[in-house]
Design an enzyme around this catalytic site. Structure first.
Site, short mmCIF file in Angstrom:
data_model
loop_
_atom_site.label_atom_id
_atom_site.label_comp_id
_atom_site.label_asym_id
_atom_site.label_seq_id
_atom_site.Cartn_x
_atom_site.Cartn_y
_atom_site.Cartn_z
N THR A 5 0.85 -1.30 0.08
CA THR A 5 -0.10 -0.22 0.08
C THR A 5 0.96 1.28 0.15
O THR A 5 2.15 1.16 0.43
CB THR A 5 -0.91 -0.22 1.29
OG1 THR A 5 -0.02 0.23 2.41
CG2 THR A 5 -1.75 -1.17 1.36
N GLY A 6 0.45 2.23 -0.67
CA GLY A 6 1.28 3.59 -0.76
C GLY A 6 2.43 3.28 -1.53
O GLY A 6 3.50 3.69 -1.34
N ALA A 7 2.41 2.57 -2.75
CA ALA A 7 3.60 2.45 -3.58
C ALA A 7 3.89 3.35 -4.51
O ALA A 7 4.86 3.30 -5.35
CB ALA A 7 3.06 0.98 -4.35
N SER A 8 3.32 4.56 -4.73
CA SER A 8 3.23 5.43 -5.47
C SER A 8 4.63 6.53 -5.36
O SER A 8 4.81 7.40 -6.11
CB SER A 8 2.24 6.16 -6.07
OG SER A 8 1.82 7.08 -4.82
N SER A 9 5.08 6.37 -4.08
CA SER A 9 6.08 7.51 -3.72
C SER A 9 6.92 6.97 -2.76
O SER A 9 6.61 5.97 -2.02
CB SER A 9 5.25 8.76 -3.22
OG SER A 9 5.90 9.41 -2.47
N GLY A 10 7.93 7.53 -2.51
CA GLY A 10 8.89 7.23 -1.19
C GLY A 10 9.26 5.85 -1.07
O GLY A 10 9.62 5.34 -1.98
N ILE A 11 8.97 5.53 0.38
CA ILE A 11 9.45 4.12 0.66
C ILE A 11 8.56 3.29 -0.30
O ILE A 11 9.46 1.96 -0.67
CB ILE A 11 9.17 3.92 2.14
CG1 ILE A 11 10.03 5.00 2.92
CG2 ILE A 11 9.61 2.48 2.59
CD1 ILE A 11 9.52 5.05 4.51
N GLY A 12 7.53 3.22 -0.35
CA GLY A 12 6.64 2.08 -0.93
C GLY A 12 7.04 1.95 -2.58
O GLY A 12 7.19 0.80 -2.99
N TYR A 37 -0.27 12.81 13.92
CA TYR A 37 0.58 11.57 13.36
C TYR A 37 0.64 10.67 14.41
O TYR A 37 0.70 9.53 14.12
CB TYR A 37 1.71 12.21 12.58
CG TYR A 37 2.57 11.33 11.91
CD1 TYR A 37 2.12 10.38 10.84
CD2 TYR A 37 3.93 11.04 12.69
CE1 TYR A 37 2.86 9.61 10.25
CE2 TYR A 37 4.87 10.36 11.75
CZ TYR A 37 4.30 9.47 10.72
OH TYR A 37 5.25 8.39 10.16
N1 LIG Z 1 9.50 9.43 5.80
C1 LIG Z 1 9.60 9.38 7.08
O1 LIG Z 1 10.61 10.07 7.62
C2 LIG Z 1 8.93 8.07 7.76
C3 LIG Z 1 9.35 7.72 9.03
C4 LIG Z 1 8.92 6.78 9.60
C5 LIG Z 1 7.94 6.04 8.91
N2 LIG Z 1 7.20 6.50 7.86
C6 LIG Z 1 6.09 5.52 7.40
O2 LIG Z 1 6.58 5.19 6.07
C7 LIG Z 1 5.34 5.20 5.23
C8 LIG Z 1 5.67 5.72 3.71
O3 LIG Z 1 5.72 7.02 4.12
P1 LIG Z 1 6.70 7.79 2.97
O4 LIG Z 1 7.92 8.60 3.76
O5 LIG Z 1 7.11 6.88 1.79
O6 LIG Z 1 5.82 8.92 2.36
P2 LIG Z 1 5.27 9.21 1.00
O7 LIG Z 1 6.29 9.40 -0.10
O8 LIG Z 1 4.42 10.60 1.26
O9 LIG Z 1 4.29 8.08 0.48
C9 LIG Z 1 2.97 7.83 1.05
C10 LIG Z 1 2.36 6.84 0.15
O10 LIG Z 1 0.88 6.66 0.72
C11 LIG Z 1 -0.08 6.76 -0.17
N3 LIG Z 1 -1.19 7.25 0.13
C12 LIG Z 1 -1.23 8.41 1.16
N4 LIG Z 1 -2.50 8.67 1.51
C13 LIG Z 1 -3.26 7.80 0.71
C14 LIG Z 1 -4.46 7.36 0.67
N5 LIG Z 1 -5.60 7.91 1.20
N6 LIG Z 1 -5.00 6.23 -0.02
C15 LIG Z 1 -4.12 5.46 -0.57
N7 LIG Z 1 -2.70 5.90 -0.47
C16 LIG Z 1 -2.37 6.82 0.19
C17 LIG Z 1 0.87 7.87 -1.16
O11 LIG Z 1 0.11 7.51 -2.43
P3 LIG Z 1 -0.90 8.77 -3.18
O12 LIG Z 1 -0.46 10.06 -2.68
O13 LIG Z 1 -0.68 8.32 -4.65
O14 LIG Z 1 -2.11 8.23 -2.76
C18 LIG Z 1 2.07 7.24 -1.15
O15 LIG Z 1 2.57 6.40 -1.83
C19 LIG Z 1 4.27 5.79 5.78
O16 LIG Z 1 3.48 4.94 6.63
C20 LIG Z 1 4.88 6.67 7.03
O17 LIG Z 1 4.07 6.80 8.30
C21 LIG Z 1 7.90 7.38 7.23
#
Ligand SMILES: NC(=O)c1ccc[n+]([C@@H]2O[C@H](COP(=O)([O-])OP(=O)(O)OC[C@H]3O[C@@H](n4cnc5c(N)ncnc54)[C@H](OP(=O)(O)O)[C@@H]3O)[C@@H](O)[C@H]2O)c1
Length: 271
Positions: free
Chosen positions: A34-41, A178
């Site tokens: 899930t959340g595969a379109s950006s960042g970690i995913g 958050y």
């Molecule tokens: N970055 C950090 O510092 C950090 C640290 C600890 C944990 N995390 C966790 O890591 C995970 C990934 O975060 P990231 O940093 O890679 O952030 P990101 O680049 O913002 O990616 C978030 C992903 O979630 C998807 N998403 C968000 N809202 C959504 C919705 N309503 N329905 C479906 N998809 C949704 C987004 O896709 P769309 O916008 O296309 O829907 C995107 O693919 C999160 O759970 C975050 O809490 C991040």
């Protein structure tokens, strides 16, 4: 800047990834991210696409997912994409129907999430700060995992929760929405894990530190703070798929936890 590079090297050593073990674990398996379109995913999807698996990628941005599908189809994996806002019941239901129709599922990486950095007094009249974070960080993954448990039980599957070190630390000001929502899913998942295990389903949580992704871009204060790279986080999550470790957390977390208790106790005592 130079200090940051040294600190990052110390704090975020590139995780070891045994690609052959990963390939053996993933061959012929179906992996939902899930959340595969950006960042970690996104990084995780490309890493796993080098194995002989079937990926199911879900997020809201359809165009981005289509672009990824075209690239991944030239790699080893097969790929299915689905655009859905997982906070919206009808869209989540449609996605879950799609996964059930595929018939098999071996891994779920629960990664989609949203963060909000805002002082409480700036959230006055903004209930959406709390309802939206709970919707995507708590209710969506609970509903998703619950619906998919029968498929995971059938396959002896594995759920990986992409969490944050904040769930293990004293809560920090400005992150109430958050932290509360990520901690809620963390507590739910820890409570569910023994039951999943006794039904043959593995459960892992990756407690990530700050990761350089679009999620942290709006927070100016984080631009100069040491952070892990998204591809390092993807390697870590991938290694959990074959190691089946229950948790991963950074080696330096315990002194930070101790310091966070001390620094946060001071203002709390004054009240
Ligand atoms: N970055 C950090 O510092 C950090 C640290 C600890 C944990 N995390 C966790 O890591 C995970 C990934 O975060 P990231 O940093 O890679 O952030 P990101 O680049 O913002 O990616 C978030 C992903 O979630 C998807 N998403 C968000 N809202 C959504 C919705 N309503 N329905 C479906 N998809 C949704 C987004 O896709 P769309 O916008 O296309 O829907 C995107 O693919 C999160 O759970 C975050 O809490 C991040």
């Amino acid at each position: 800047m130079k200090n940051n590079v040294i600190l990052e090297k110390l704090m975020f050593k590139t995780p070891r990834l045994h690609f052959i073990k990963l390939q053996q674990e993933c061959a012929g398996k179906t992996i939902l991210i899930t959340g595969a379109s950006s960042g970690i995913g996104e990084q995780l999807a490309y890493l796993l696409a080098e194995t002989d698996c079937r990926l199911i990628l879900v997020a809201r941005r359809a165009e981005k997912l289509s672009m990824m599908k075209a690239e991944i189809e030239a790699m080893a994996a097969k790929v299915e994409i689905f655009s859905a806002d997982l906070r919206v019941d009808l869209e989540l239901d449609a996605f879950l129907d799609f996964v059930h129709r595929l018939g098999t599922l071996d891994f779920v990486v629960s990664n989609a999430g949203k963060s909000i950095h805002r002082p409480i007094f700036h959230s006055l009249g903004r209930d959406q700060d709390f309802t939206r974070t709970m919707a995507i960080n708590y209710f969506a993954p609970v509903r998703l995992v619950m619906s998919l448990l029968p498929l995971l039980k059938q396959s002896g599957g594995h759920v990986v929760n992409v969490s944050t070190i904040n769930a293990l630390m004293t809560p920090m000001p400005h992150w109430a929405a958050y932290q509360a929502s990520k901690s809620a899913f963390d507590a739910w998942f820890r409570s569910a894990a023994p039951e999943l295990n006794s039904n043959g389903i593995a459960a892992s949580t990756v407690y990530l530190p700050l990761v350089r992704t679009p999620m942290i871009e709006p927070t100016a204060a984080y631009r100069k703070v040491p952070a892990m790279e998204a591809r390092q986080a993807a390697r870590l999550i991938s290694s959990m798929l074959y190691s089946k470790k229950r948790t991963w957390r950074p080696w330096w977390l315990w002194p930070v936890q101790a310091a966070s208790i001390f620094t946060h106790q001071l203002p709390e005592r004054r009240n």
